[in-house]
Design a protein around this motif. Sequence first.
Motif, PDB file in Angstrom:
ATOM      1  N   MET A  80     -18.302  27.472 -10.048  1.00 33.45           N
ATOM      2  CA  MET A  80     -19.416  27.465  -9.094  1.00 33.45           C
ATOM      3  C   MET A  80     -19.016  26.687  -7.834  1.00 33.45           C
ATOM      4  O   MET A  80     -18.303  25.707  -7.890  1.00 33.45           O
ATOM      5  CB  MET A  80     -20.633  26.759  -9.705  1.00 33.45           C
ATOM      6  N   SER A  81     -19.556  27.137  -6.717  1.00 34.88           N
ATOM      7  CA  SER A  81     -19.242  26.437  -5.480  1.00 34.88           C
ATOM      8  C   SER A  81     -20.194  25.246  -5.329  1.00 34.88           C
ATOM      9  O   SER A  81     -21.144  25.094  -6.077  1.00 34.88           O
ATOM     10  CB  SER A  81     -19.387  27.387  -4.305  1.00 34.88           C
TER      11      SER A  81
ATOM     12  N   VAL B  54     -27.314  29.544  -2.666  1.00 38.13           N
ATOM     13  CA  VAL B  54     -28.671  29.802  -2.194  1.00 38.13           C
ATOM     14  C   VAL B  54     -29.406  30.604  -3.252  1.00 38.13           C
ATOM     15  O   VAL B  54     -28.796  31.327  -4.039  1.00 38.13           O
ATOM     16  CB  VAL B  54     -28.701  30.559  -0.840  1.00 38.13           C
ATOM     17  N   PHE B  55     -30.722  30.452  -3.265  1.00 38.90           N
ATOM     18  CA  PHE B  55     -31.533  31.222  -4.196  1.00 38.90           C
ATOM     19  C   PHE B  55     -32.860  31.556  -3.520  1.00 38.90           C
ATOM     20  O   PHE B  55     -33.465  30.719  -2.863  1.00 38.90           O
ATOM     21  CB  PHE B  55     -31.783  30.454  -5.499  1.00 38.90           C
ATOM     22  N   THR B  56     -33.297  32.795  -3.718  1.00 32.23           N
ATOM     23  CA  THR B  56     -34.499  33.284  -3.061  1.00 32.23           C
ATOM     24  C   THR B  56     -35.572  33.651  -4.079  1.00 32.23           C
ATOM     25  O   THR B  56     -35.268  34.285  -5.090  1.00 32.23           O
ATOM     26  CB  THR B  56     -34.145  34.539  -2.228  1.00 32.23           C
ATOM     27  N   SER B  57     -36.804  33.238  -3.820  1.00 35.18           N
ATOM     28  CA  SER B  57     -37.951  33.680  -4.621  1.00 35.18           C
ATOM     29  C   SER B  57     -39.063  34.138  -3.683  1.00 35.18           C
ATOM     30  O   SER B  57     -39.034  33.830  -2.493  1.00 35.18           O
ATOM     31  CB  SER B  57     -38.489  32.555  -5.503  1.00 35.18           C
TER      32      SER B  57
ATOM     33  N   THR C 274     -35.863  31.177   0.819  1.00 37.07           N
ATOM     34  CA  THR C 274     -34.470  31.035   0.382  1.00 37.07           C
ATOM     35  C   THR C 274     -34.094  29.562   0.442  1.00 37.07           C
ATOM     36  O   THR C 274     -34.106  28.957   1.524  1.00 37.07           O
ATOM     37  CB  THR C 274     -33.528  31.845   1.302  1.00 37.07           C
TER      38      THR C 274
ATOM     39  N   ALA D  28     -34.167  30.410   4.746  1.00 39.95           N
ATOM     40  CA  ALA D  28     -34.939  31.535   5.281  1.00 39.95           C
ATOM     41  C   ALA D  28     -36.346  31.524   4.724  1.00 39.95           C
ATOM     42  O   ALA D  28     -36.572  31.150   3.574  1.00 39.95           O
ATOM     43  CB  ALA D  28     -34.255  32.859   4.952  1.00 39.95           C
TER      44      ALA D  28
ATOM     45  N   GLY E  11     -39.984  32.976 -10.504  1.00 42.83           N
ATOM     46  CA  GLY E  11     -39.431  33.464  -9.245  1.00 42.83           C
ATOM     47  C   GLY E  11     -38.019  34.008  -9.377  1.00 42.83           C
ATOM     48  O   GLY E  11     -37.284  34.087  -8.389  1.00 42.83           O
ATOM     49  N   GLY E  12     -37.630  34.372 -10.592  1.00 43.35           N
ATOM     50  CA  GLY E  12     -36.293  34.942 -10.788  1.00 43.35           C
ATOM     51  C   GLY E  12     -35.252  33.908 -11.174  1.00 43.35           C
ATOM     52  O   GLY E  12     -34.118  34.258 -11.487  1.00 43.35           O
TER      53      GLY E  12
ATOM     54  N   SER F 243     -35.274  31.900 -13.765  1.00 45.61           N
ATOM     55  CA  SER F 243     -35.054  32.080 -15.194  1.00 45.61           C
ATOM     56  C   SER F 243     -34.943  33.579 -15.480  1.00 45.61           C
ATOM     57  O   SER F 243     -35.324  34.402 -14.655  1.00 45.61           O
ATOM     58  CB  SER F 243     -36.253  31.516 -15.943  1.00 45.61           C
ATOM     59  N   ARG F 244     -34.479  33.900 -16.652  1.00 51.74           N
ATOM     60  CA  ARG F 244     -34.496  35.294 -17.052  1.00 51.74           C
ATOM     61  C   ARG F 244     -35.899  35.686 -17.511  1.00 51.74           C
ATOM     62  O   ARG F 244     -36.788  34.845 -17.573  1.00 51.74           O
ATOM     63  CB  ARG F 244     -33.430  35.504 -18.120  1.00 51.74           C
TER      64      ARG F 244
ATOM     65  N   ASP G  24     -25.454  23.308 -19.455  1.00 52.06           N
ATOM     66  CA  ASP G  24     -24.601  22.115 -19.467  1.00 52.06           C
ATOM     67  C   ASP G  24     -25.291  20.851 -18.973  1.00 52.06           C
ATOM     68  O   ASP G  24     -24.650  19.928 -18.479  1.00 52.06           O
ATOM     69  CB  ASP G  24     -23.331  22.340 -18.624  1.00 52.06           C
TER      70      ASP G  24
ATOM     71  N   ASP H  79     -27.140  22.009 -27.786  1.00 53.02           N
ATOM     72  CA  ASP H  79     -28.153  23.061 -27.818  1.00 53.02           C
ATOM     73  C   ASP H  79     -28.610  23.325 -29.249  1.00 53.02           C
ATOM     74  O   ASP H  79     -29.795  23.551 -29.494  1.00 53.02           O
ATOM     75  CB  ASP H  79     -27.593  24.358 -27.206  1.00 53.02           C
TER      76      ASP H  79
END
Lengths: 396, 396
Positions: free
Chosen positions: A1-2, A6-9, A171, A184, A254-255, A257-258, A318, A324
């Motif tokens: 991972m970087s 970004v994540f958008t809902s 975003t 955004a 908002g996406g 989670s699954r 993690d 778990d």
Amino acid sequence: MSDYSVFTSESVSEGHPDKLADQISDAVLDAILVDDPHARVACETMVKTGVAIIGGEITTSSWVDLEDLVREVIKDIGYTSSTVGFDGDTCGIINIIGKQSVDIAQGVDRKKPEDQGAGDQGLMFGYASNETDVLMPAPITFSHRLVQRQAEARKSGLLPWLRPDAKSQVTCRYENGRVTGIDAVVLSTQHDEDVSQADLKEAVMELIVKNALPAELLHKDTQFHINPTGKFVIGGPVGDCGLTGRKIIVDTYGGMSRHGGGAFSGKDPSKVDRSAAYAGRYVAKNIVAAGLAEKCEIQVSYAIGVAQPTSISLNTFDTGKISDDKIIELIRQNFDLRPYAITNMLDLLHPMYRATAAYGHFGREPVEMTVGGKTFTSFPWEKTDRADLLKDAAGI
Amino acid sequence: MSDYSVFTSESVSEGHPDKLADQISDAVLDAILVDDPHARVACETMVKTGVAIIGGEITTSSWVDLEDLVREVIKDIGYTSSTVGFDGDTCGIINIIGKQSVDIAQGVDRKKPEDQGAGDQGLMFGYASNETDVLMPAPITFSHRLVQRQAEARKSGLLPWLRPDAKSQVTCRYENGRVTGIDAVVLSTQHDEDVSQADLKEAVMELIVKNALPAELLHKDTQFHINPTGKFVIGGPVGDCGLTGRKIIVDTYGGMSRHGGGAFSGKDPSKVDRSAAYAGRYVAKNIVAAGLAEKCEIQVSYAIGVAQPTSISLNTFDTGKISDDKIIELIRQNFDLRPYAITNMLDLLHPMYRATAAYGHFGREPVEMTVGGKTFTSFPWEKTDRADLLKDAAGI
Ligand SMILES: C[S@@+](CC[C@H](N)C(=O)[O-])C[C@H]1O[C@@H](n2cnc3c(N)ncnc32)[C@H](O)[C@@H]1O
Ligand SMILES: C[S@@+](CC[C@H](N)C(=O)[O-])C[C@H]1O[C@@H](n2cnc3c(N)ncnc32)[C@H](O)[C@@H]1O
């Protein structure tokens, strides 16, 4: 991972046609639960120009004036005249509701109530993350705030040219798991014919966007798309046919989670699509509140007519303080996830569902409410009353 | 993460009421695209006892006999008599379709076609994983196979007492990212009144379950729930009201990937809910096919009326051969994700959508099809024709 991502809902207002449908379905459920907490309800709604159609399966001993109820919900949301595109007083109301299939009912009912079978098969997820106070992902939290603020500004008369239908999208930029900026923002709101686009953009920016979002997260490169189509006078069911259960990602995380795919609104708690998703949130939130993990996603699944889940699984990305497997063990020991047990654990058999049908089912403040002389807590799945128990059991 | 974990997905047959609704919506889209590839279509369907209601927004120059079309779809699926619960010849068909809002249309149409704005805001995910040949998660792949086999056994006359409605669910056990077993199987199928439960269970086990699932994954502790309610004679829209867009997790990755919430069926490709989710799959699949990662999930988002995505993000779950940032750069260089460009890249403006509306939109074999004298590929987003290009560009 970087280092950053970004994540958008997105979210929608209570006047969005799909949300209008959800609220009608849940108002029907609530009205029936007042007198018949054990009713079987699956109410689906379709709204389109000039008409609201209610369908689904309901078995109840209660009598409710559904036509009246549907009209009240529509008007309450603000669809009160043909000028705004929809009028609760004069639209058509079509009722094609049937009864619950006797084949399903005999498979779900059991002599011992705790053996009650799941009302359907399916998979459900519960999620929590410590990135906000309400243990919800930030992008959906901000998205809800924007459309809640839109409704507030409309209803209070602050911006009288606002109309009920609206959508928002945010975003977020994450660095090391924390939100460090908003890259955004999209906000589209229905409006009266006579407000200029320039006035609209300025007012929405100043009185909605800046009011709803933390100033420190907005930066010089934040993109703002306010009413990007340039015109949004036509809205509600005229612009877009609305159906129950078509905003399931807005309803949940908002996406972030699954999702198992099941919708909530209109369904009584014997339907695990709803009750087990609520239980999943309750479990995940208590695990995060207990400090066992920073983020937690749980999946459960059921077979129709069977009480025990067919599977339980977990992901802490993690961030877990214990393994778990150990957390799953704690869940099995401390949470009974059979449908009847969930209903009791969360006290689900009373009206409260209409309040869930706009602005998200999760991350909401539990409030006390009185129905038929009895007092209940709404959003009971948001309680963190098992966090201490889990902390002790985990030995941390 | 622990060494092993379980994951559950589900599917439904083409006779499931929500899927019946999806297929009607997509048959309407296909019928319009034959003569009017640039039509704007958003067709939503509700099916309940004795009636199919089609709504939504359509702007087209084409004329289609919608009543006839809807009846054909219903009959084709197998709902041909009141004995099975629904009859395409005699059910009511109600049409409340309107036109696309002119406010939306003016915001989406642009002088230069490549500037065409997204038909809505929203977020979409694309996903691929090398755990199966078709680069799809195993649990949804197995779940589809079960219900596909149910339909086959029904249509071929192998099990003549099968009826159209069915659901499946598969819990897979993963060890180190590979499926090593199937822990639970749920299969419910509608059936004629006169087959005994014992005969049904045996036949379903031998001729459907064992036929559809790899023997080496079934083990002595695999739980089988075959028609767990004990009776499923009533089915289709009588047992359960069906709506378009209510099986969005079945349509995609069975919950293994995240989901933006947008539905596919009934929507023309100007709606990014559909076209950008297809593009997302195409991108993710080509990345995995190129060996840049073993698993890949991409998120894109749009603002209504705006061509360029508002965000693109990526997750390779620590399986990337190069950094996620580098992969995002490759995506930006090699895939134009503006709505018009997606439509061209994947050749989306022709009939093919009805085939997508049952058994999943992804992991399907591309087939050649001829419509109106022209030949097209169906499921074009499944091609891995950019894998070599990506491999070269990544220098691996
Ligand atoms: C764009 S519509 C979906 C597409 C629509 N079914 C069609 O056929 O064009 C989705 C939502 O966008 C919002 N919307 C409607 N008209 C709009 C406009 N002119 N500008 C921006 N948003 C709009 C409403 O909230 C509506 O429910
Ligand atoms: C159980 S129904 C959903 C609940 C329903 N709306 C109600 O009110 O009871 C969901 C799906 O289960 C399947 N189903 C219907 N009757 C069933 C039965 N008797 N046994 C098992 N599955 C059934 C059908 O595929 C149906 O669409």
